[in-house]
Design a protein around this motif. Structure first.
Motif, PDB file in Angstrom:
ATOM      1  N   LYS A  74     -13.256  20.465   0.405  1.00 27.50           N
ATOM      2  CA  LYS A  74     -11.793  20.132   0.348  1.00 27.50           C
ATOM      3  C   LYS A  74     -11.256  19.996  -0.985  1.00 27.50           C
ATOM      4  O   LYS A  74     -11.290  18.785  -1.662  1.00 27.50           O
ATOM      5  CB  LYS A  74     -11.143  18.943   1.293  1.00 27.50           C
ATOM      6  N   LEU A  75     -11.188  21.160  -1.719  1.00 29.47           N
ATOM      7  CA  LEU A  75     -10.372  21.131  -3.172  1.00 29.47           C
ATOM      8  C   LEU A  75      -8.965  20.706  -3.145  1.00 29.47           C
ATOM      9  O   LEU A  75      -8.194  20.823  -2.145  1.00 29.47           O
ATOM     10  CB  LEU A  75     -10.636  22.507  -3.521  1.00 29.47           C
ATOM     11  N   GLN A  76      -8.678  20.246  -4.501  1.00 31.70           N
ATOM     12  CA  GLN A  76      -7.454  19.535  -4.582  1.00 31.70           C
ATOM     13  C   GLN A  76      -7.013  18.891  -3.558  1.00 31.70           C
ATOM     14  O   GLN A  76      -5.905  18.596  -3.049  1.00 31.70           O
ATOM     15  CB  GLN A  76      -6.260  20.861  -4.701  1.00 31.70           C
ATOM     16  N   HIS A  77      -7.947  17.972  -3.045  1.00 32.92           N
ATOM     17  CA  HIS A  77      -7.654  16.616  -2.276  1.00 32.92           C
ATOM     18  C   HIS A  77      -7.876  15.652  -3.216  1.00 32.92           C
ATOM     19  O   HIS A  77      -8.831  15.224  -3.590  1.00 32.92           O
ATOM     20  CB  HIS A  77      -8.499  16.661  -1.125  1.00 32.92           C
ATOM     21  N   ASP A  78      -6.903  14.202  -3.051  1.00 30.40           N
ATOM     22  CA  ASP A  78      -7.028  13.127  -3.700  1.00 30.40           C
ATOM     23  C   ASP A  78      -7.423  12.112  -2.679  1.00 30.40           C
ATOM     24  O   ASP A  78      -6.501  12.008  -1.809  1.00 30.40           O
ATOM     25  CB  ASP A  78      -5.810  12.864  -4.425  1.00 30.40           C
ATOM     26  N   VAL A  79      -8.508  11.515  -2.913  1.00 29.81           N
ATOM     27  CA  VAL A  79      -8.684  10.256  -1.844  1.00 29.81           C
ATOM     28  C   VAL A  79      -8.074   9.052  -2.373  1.00 29.81           C
ATOM     29  O   VAL A  79      -7.871   8.563  -3.620  1.00 29.81           O
ATOM     30  CB  VAL A  79     -10.113   9.749  -1.957  1.00 29.81           C
ATOM     31  N   LEU A  80      -7.180   8.447  -1.480  1.00 30.79           N
ATOM     32  CA  LEU A  80      -6.005   7.453  -1.559  1.00 30.79           C
ATOM     33  C   LEU A  80      -6.669   5.974  -1.622  1.00 30.79           C
ATOM     34  O   LEU A  80      -6.437   4.939  -2.294  1.00 30.79           O
ATOM     35  CB  LEU A  80      -4.784   7.563  -0.898  1.00 30.79           C
ATOM     36  N   ASN A  81      -7.526   5.890  -0.446  1.00 32.00           N
ATOM     37  CA  ASN A  81      -8.036   4.682   0.011  1.00 32.00           C
ATOM     38  C   ASN A  81      -9.510   5.008   0.560  1.00 32.00           C
ATOM     39  O   ASN A  81      -9.854   5.816   1.322  1.00 32.00           O
ATOM     40  CB  ASN A  81      -7.161   3.881   0.581  1.00 32.00           C
ATOM     41  N   ILE A  82     -10.358   3.713   0.465  1.00 35.33           N
ATOM     42  CA  ILE A  82     -11.767   3.793   1.244  1.00 35.33           C
ATOM     43  C   ILE A  82     -11.570   2.594   1.852  1.00 35.33           C
ATOM     44  O   ILE A  82     -11.625   1.434   1.366  1.00 35.33           O
ATOM     45  CB  ILE A  82     -12.761   3.877   0.306  1.00 35.33           C
ATOM     46  N   ASP A  83     -11.571   2.280   3.300  1.00 40.03           N
ATOM     47  CA  ASP A  83     -11.810   1.320   4.052  1.00 40.03           C
ATOM     48  C   ASP A  83     -13.264   1.066   4.375  1.00 40.03           C
ATOM     49  O   ASP A  83     -13.711   1.811   5.317  1.00 40.03           O
ATOM     50  CB  ASP A  83     -11.015   1.439   5.578  1.00 40.03           C
ATOM     51  N   THR A  84     -13.484   0.312   3.609  1.00 33.59           N
ATOM     52  CA  THR A  84     -15.362  -0.042   3.760  1.00 33.59           C
ATOM     53  C   THR A  84     -15.605  -0.542   4.965  1.00 33.59           C
ATOM     54  O   THR A  84     -17.083  -0.331   5.361  1.00 33.59           O
ATOM     55  CB  THR A  84     -15.974  -0.402   2.368  1.00 33.59           C
ATOM     56  N   ASP A  85     -14.680  -1.489   5.433  1.00 31.89           N
ATOM     57  CA  ASP A  85     -15.157  -2.095   6.645  1.00 31.89           C
ATOM     58  C   ASP A  85     -15.258  -1.299   7.845  1.00 31.89           C
ATOM     59  O   ASP A  85     -16.291  -1.170   8.814  1.00 31.89           O
ATOM     60  CB  ASP A  85     -14.024  -3.240   6.862  1.00 31.89           C
ATOM     61  N   ASN A  86     -14.351  -0.282   7.913  1.00 32.64           N
ATOM     62  CA  ASN A  86     -14.372   0.669   9.138  1.00 32.64           C
ATOM     63  C   ASN A  86     -14.882   1.979   8.667  1.00 32.64           C
ATOM     64  O   ASN A  86     -15.081   2.662   9.659  1.00 32.64           O
ATOM     65  CB  ASN A  86     -13.055   0.676   9.579  1.00 32.64           C
ATOM     66  N   GLN A  87     -15.259   2.104   7.507  1.00 31.35           N
ATOM     67  CA  GLN A  87     -15.888   3.439   6.849  1.00 31.35           C
ATOM     68  C   GLN A  87     -15.066   4.714   7.108  1.00 31.35           C
ATOM     69  O   GLN A  87     -15.540   5.649   7.834  1.00 31.35           O
ATOM     70  CB  GLN A  87     -17.310   3.598   7.725  1.00 31.35           C
ATOM     71  N   VAL A  88     -13.885   4.549   6.722  1.00 31.55           N
ATOM     72  CA  VAL A  88     -12.749   5.608   6.869  1.00 31.55           C
ATOM     73  C   VAL A  88     -12.188   5.809   5.423  1.00 31.55           C
ATOM     74  O   VAL A  88     -11.921   4.997   4.657  1.00 31.55           O
ATOM     75  CB  VAL A  88     -11.727   5.194   7.751  1.00 31.55           C
TER      76      VAL A  88
END
Length: 442
Positions: A74-88
């Motif tokens: 997935k090029l030109q995709h910016d990760v906004l948040n990582i929910d480490t509790d739910n692994q999302v």
């Protein structure tokens, strides 16, 4: 097994290519902000200087190659948040604006680093540029065509390499750094003096020990104002260092004070589901045995490969790094590994040092160049902790040898009697590394 990878330059590309081979049943998804993968930023100055004419050579993989391995890219995709509790993961498509979520079983954080941009007034002016990725390299090349005077701020590796590139292109060049000498993180003063003298002999203006206070100009930069004066200029390249890109995991995994992610010997973070590699994380520094932030491509590729080996189960330990690096600037070849006298002092580590000056091969040969070698070692155990070399001859591979010496705990005395070959084309009957060991024993 769903594996998500954030970032695909050195470490990320090494991780995914190895994981695709090792775990063909795994579902691997890569999120990358840029429209390309695997750019060798260490070749940026060579590209800007025209030494590398075809930029394709600066990419050791491609989207096509990764997709051919079965990787979802997935090029030109910016990760906004990582929910480490739910692994999302929550991400956005930078082209369409579409937002998406994705679940992971294992996450690889290989987001790299980003140039430090100090809050200097005028830094937003046109022609004040950063030097990190492929698109920025192309912008530098384009803007430099019309520039007569270029100012480089920051005298680390990329900064001095760009100075060389611009000088060879016929530009007037000024190099500014807040520290009183160049390359201070890699070499001691007696080495950097040689490089500085070479720069000045070529008409390069050095403004060391000066702090940039302002970039002056209407729309485009016209001058750099320091605490000691003013430099009229057409183009500014900022090379003041890098910071780890780890905001997504701040407060969620253990980090150093600068934000570099701490990993164990299997590249696992304090969150068992998350692994990290490359310029975004800290690595075990063998001369001190502690975590350190050492953003080098060599470290990144090794760490990315180790993530792949260990992500299913602990398999291969990271043996750490000496921070070994080398540089070719104009006619000089230099390299270092481990602690210098300067870095040891800064870390509060007590070292002794031995410096020798030799010819790289017998003087009856048609040419014979000076070699300066300095080795730092622990006074009590006499274990080698670091080394530096500089010469017009390319003897930099000696630093790879001395890197192994640091890693394995060899003493300076043992170095005096290591079996090195002799052949007049290459070296002396007593190798200069032997001579350093022998001199330290006197």
């Amino acid at each position: 097994m769903k594996i998500a990878v954030i970032g695909s330059t050195h470490a990320g590309t090494a991780a995914v290519t190895n994981m695709a081979e090792l775990y063909p049943e795994a579902e691997i998804t890569v999120y990358e902000r840029n429209d390309n993968v695997s750019f060798l930023s260490c070749g940026l100055a060579l590209y800007v200087g025209g030494v590398v004419e075809d930029p394709k050579g600066l990419f050791y993989s491609s989207p096509e190659k990764l997709r051919a391995l079965g990787i979802s890219l997935k090029l030109q995709h910016d990760v906004l948040n990582i929910d480490t509790d739910n692994q999302v993961i929550e991400a956005v498509n930078l082209v369409t604006g579409e937002q998406l979520t994705d679940r992971y079983d294992k996450l690889v954080m290989s987001t790299g680093s980003w140039p430090v941009t100090p809050p200097i007034p005028g830094i937003e002016l046109e022609n004040v540029l950063l030097a990190k990725n492929y698109n920025q390299a192309n912008t530098i090349i384009d803007k430099a065509k019309q520039a007569e005077h270029v100012t480089v701020v920051g005298a680390g590796y990329i900064g001095v390499e760009l100075v060389e590139a611009f000088e060879k292109a016929g530009k007037q060049v000024t190099l500014i750094d807040g520290v009183d000498r160049i390359l201070n993180k890699y070499l001691d003063e007696e080495f950097t003096n040689l490089v500085e003298q070479d720069f000045q002999s070529r008409g390069i203006e050095l403004r060391l020990g000066e702090s940039v206070k302002e970039f002056s100009g209407a729309e485009k930069v016209e001058a750099v104002v320091t605490d000691k004066g003013r430099v009229e200029t057409d183009l500014v390249i900022m090379c003041v260092g890098f910071r780890p890109n780890t905001g997504l995991l701040k407060g969620k995994v253990a980090m150093l004070d600068n934000g570099a992610i701490k990993v164990n010997e299997y590249m696992q973070t304090s969150d068992p589901a998350i692994y990290s590699a490359g310029d975004c994380c800290a690595v075990k520094y063998n001369p001190t045995g502690k975590h350190a932030y050492i953003p080098l491509a060599t470290n990144a590729v090794r760490m990315g490969t180790l993530v792949a080996k260990n992500i299913i189960q602990p398999t291969m330990k990271n043996i750490g790094t000496q921070g070994t690096s080398g540089l070719h600037i104009f006619d000089l070849n230099m390299a270092s590994t481990g602690l210098t006298e300067t870095s040891a002092l800064a870390l509060g580590v007590n070292v002794k040092n031995i410096t020798i000056n030799e010819k790289h091969r017998p003087e009856f040969m048609p040419t014979s160049e000076d070699v300066q070698l300095k080795i730092s070692y622990e006074p009590e155990t006499r274990k080698i902790l670091g080394a530096q070399v500089i010469s017009k001859a390319d003897v930099t591979q000696s630093i790879n040898t001395l890197s192994v010496c640091v890693q394995t705990g060899m003493t300076i005395d043992e170095l005096g009697y290591v079996d090195f070959f002799f052949q007049p084309h290459f070296n002396q009957p007593w190798n200069f590394m032997n001579k350093a060991g022998l001199a330290a024993a006197l």
